[in-house]
Design an enzyme around this catalytic site. Sequence first.
Site, PDB file in Angstrom:
ATOM      1  CE  LYS A  39      20.806  -0.930  -5.582  1.00 18.65           C
ATOM      2  NZ  LYS A  39      20.303  -0.787  -3.672  1.00 18.65           N
ATOM      3  NE  ARG A 137      21.970   3.632   2.612  1.00 19.59           N
ATOM      4  CZ  ARG A 137      20.903   2.591   1.496  1.00 19.59           C
ATOM      5  NH1 ARG A 137      20.399   0.917   1.388  1.00 19.59           N
ATOM      6  NH2 ARG A 137      21.644   3.749   0.925  1.00 19.59           N
ATOM      7  CG  HIS A 167      18.612   6.638  -1.051  1.00 18.33           C
ATOM      8  ND1 HIS A 167      17.480   6.496  -1.865  1.00 18.33           N
ATOM      9  CD2 HIS A 167      18.445   4.806   0.315  1.00 18.33           C
ATOM     10  CE1 HIS A 167      16.747   5.203  -2.005  1.00 18.33           C
ATOM     11  NE2 HIS A 167      17.394   4.663  -1.331  1.00 18.33           N
ATOM     12  NE  ARG A 220      19.856   7.970  -6.019  1.00 15.75           N
ATOM     13  CZ  ARG A 220      19.594   9.156  -5.280  1.00 15.75           C
ATOM     14  NH1 ARG A 220      19.620   9.384  -6.009  1.00 15.75           N
ATOM     15  NH2 ARG A 220      18.576   8.083  -4.355  1.00 15.75           N
ATOM     16  CE1 TYR A 266      16.516 -33.979   0.324  1.00 17.21           C
ATOM     17  CE2 TYR A 266      17.298 -35.275   2.081  1.00 17.21           C
ATOM     18  CZ  TYR A 266      17.118 -34.657   0.721  1.00 17.21           C
ATOM     19  OH  TYR A 266      18.307 -34.705   0.068  1.00 17.21           O
ATOM     20  CB  CYS A 312      15.181 -30.754  -2.180  1.00 17.39           C
ATOM     21  SG  CYS A 312      14.310 -32.117  -2.151  1.00 17.39           S
ATOM     22  CG  ASP A 314      20.777 -29.526  -6.414  1.00 10.00           C
ATOM     23  OD1 ASP A 314      20.619 -30.890  -5.645  1.00 10.00           O
ATOM     24  OD2 ASP A 314      21.252 -28.617  -6.069  1.00 10.00           O
TER      25      ASP A 314
HETATM   26  C1  PMH Z   1      20.962   5.984  -2.830  1.00 13.09           C
HETATM   27  C2  PMH Z   1      20.006   4.471  -3.744  1.00 13.09           C
HETATM   28  N1  PMH Z   1      19.159   5.030  -4.022  1.00 13.09           N
HETATM   29  C3  PMH Z   1      18.689   4.549  -5.775  1.00 13.09           C
HETATM   30  C4  PMH Z   1      17.911   3.093  -5.146  1.00 13.09           C
HETATM   31  C5  PMH Z   1      17.165   2.738  -6.141  1.00 13.09           C
HETATM   32  O1  PMH Z   1      15.530   2.101  -5.289  1.00 13.09           O
HETATM   33  P1  PMH Z   1      14.733   2.050  -5.677  1.00 13.09           P
HETATM   34  O2  PMH Z   1      14.529   0.746  -5.826  1.00 13.09           O
HETATM   35  O3  PMH Z   1      13.600   2.049  -4.769  1.00 13.09           O
HETATM   36  O4  PMH Z   1      14.046   2.515  -6.734  1.00 13.09           O
HETATM   37  C6  PMH Z   1      18.410   2.600  -3.804  1.00 13.09           C
HETATM   38  C7  PMH Z   1      17.833   1.318  -3.438  1.00 13.09           C
HETATM   39  N2  PMH Z   1      18.933   0.845  -2.220  1.00 13.09           N
HETATM   40  C8  PMH Z   1      18.294  -0.368  -1.949  1.00 13.09           C
HETATM   41  C9  PMH Z   1      16.967  -1.288  -2.284  1.00 13.09           C
HETATM   42  O5  PMH Z   1      16.921  -2.450  -1.285  1.00 13.09           O
HETATM   43  N3  PMH Z   1      17.361  -1.636  -0.292  1.00 13.09           N
HETATM   44  C10 PMH Z   1      18.074  -0.821  -0.627  1.00 13.09           C
HETATM   45  O6  PMH Z   1      19.460  -0.221   0.053  1.00 13.09           O
HETATM   46  C11 PMH Z   1      19.344   3.334  -2.784  1.00 13.09           C
HETATM   47  O7  PMH Z   1      20.397   2.632  -2.184  1.00 13.09           O
END
Ligand code: PMH
Length: 372
Positions: A39, A137, A167, A220, A266, A312, A314
Site C-alpha cells: 500500500k 480502528r 491487526h 502481512r 531564505y 527551498c 526545489d
Molecule cells: C492491517 C495492516 N496489516 C499489515 C500492515 C503492515 O504492517 P508493517 O508495515 O508493520 O508490516 C499494516 C500497516 N499499516 C500501517 C503502517 O503504518 N501505519 C499503518 O497504519 C496494516 O494496516
Amino acid sequence: ENEIFRPTKAIIDLSAIRHNIVNLRKHLHSDVSVIAVVKANAYGHGDVQVAKEALKAGATILAVATPEEALHLRQEIPHTPIMILGASPIVFAPIAAKEAIILTVFSEDWVRKVSPLAKDFEQPLKVHIKVDSGMNRIGVRQEKELQAVYDAAKMVNNIEVDGIFTHFATADEENQEQYEMQLAIFQKMIASLPEKPRLVHAANTAAALVKESAQFDAVRFGISMYGLAPSTYIEENLPYPLKEALALESELVHVKKIQKGDRVGYGGTYIAKEDEWIGTLPIGYADGLLRCLSGQEVLIEGVRVPIVGRICMDQCMVRLPKKYEIGEKVTLIGKQHGNEIHIQEWAERLQTIVYEIPCMISERVPRVYKEQ
Ligand SMILES: Cc1ncc(COP(=O)(O)O)c(CNc2conc2O)c1O
C-alpha cells in the site's frame, strides 16, 4: 517512460526486497503464506515493481489500502489475489468481484446493502472479516457482531468468507501485555465461528519476526520487506539481517566560495563563520526533503556534509569541506564509500518513525530500479 533529466532520484534495490522476503519465509513455518503489503505505492518504493519482485520471492497475496491502489495493481498484475486492508464503499463491491479483489468487511449493514448487487457479480466476491481485537480502528469487537457479519455474508451466494484477520497495535514493543490480550481475543473470535475460514492472519512485520504465536495461515509483511525495522525493540531482536531497499541520490549543480559573514538561503538564516565552499542540490521540500531536515547531513565522497540554511521548494545548500566539481554525486539516504545515512537518522530528526520517510518522498522524485 518519462526520461530523467534532473539527477535527483530514489534508487530501489529489488534484490533487497527479495532478500527480506526469502529470509522471512525461512523464518516462518513452511505452511505460512506471505502477504506482501504494498500500500501507499509500496511505502513509496513503487508498488508494481515491488509487488512483482515480492511474488517472485514467494509472496502469494498483495495487500493495499484503497480500491484505487488495488485497481492500479490489477492492471499490471492480472492474476494474483489483491486484498484491500481498509474499508471499501458498497459501490466498489461489483468491481472487486469482477477484478478478483478481496475486500475487508466488518459491518452487517455493509453486507446487507451489497447483497442485492451480488446476483450480478461476474464471480463470487471474496471477503475477509476484520476483527478489532483492541486497536479500535476498524473491525468487529464482539462475538455476536462477528456472527452477524459471518451469517449475513454466508446467506449471499456470491459472497465467499475467505478469511478473517486482526491487526496488532503493539507487536513491535517489548511489553507483551496488549499483544497477548489481542491475540487471546482474536483466538476466541475464531473459535466462535462454526468453521475456520480458509485464511486466518494477524501478524504484521513485528509479529511475523518475533511472535511465533501470531503466524496462523499468513503474515502481512510490510515495513521489513523494505529492509526497515518497525521499532528499536524489533531491530534488537531481528531473526535475520534486513537489507534496506531505498537510496536517495542527487548531484551538485552549483559550487561556490562565500566569504565569512555571508548569508545562505531564505531569511538569510545561515551565516558563514569563515570563508566556505557551498554546494547546491536540486532537491527540496516539494520532493519530500522537509524544511525541518535543515542540518541533516548528506554524503559527498563518503564524507558527511550538513544541509545549511532553509531548504527551498526545489533546492537546498550544503557546506562543503573543499571545492567539488559540478556533477559530484551526493547521497542523501544510503551508502557511499563505506559510510551510510540511514532512514532512521531522518526519522529521528523529524521525530517520526521510519515508515513515514519513504512515503513522504514525493512523486516528483523518479524511482529507478536496480536488480543486483
Ligand atoms: C492491517 C495492516 N496489516 C499489515 C500492515 C503492515 O504492517 P508493517 O508495515 O508493520 O508490516 C499494516 C500497516 N499499516 C500501517 C503502517 O503504518 N501505519 C499503518 O497504519 C496494516 O494496516
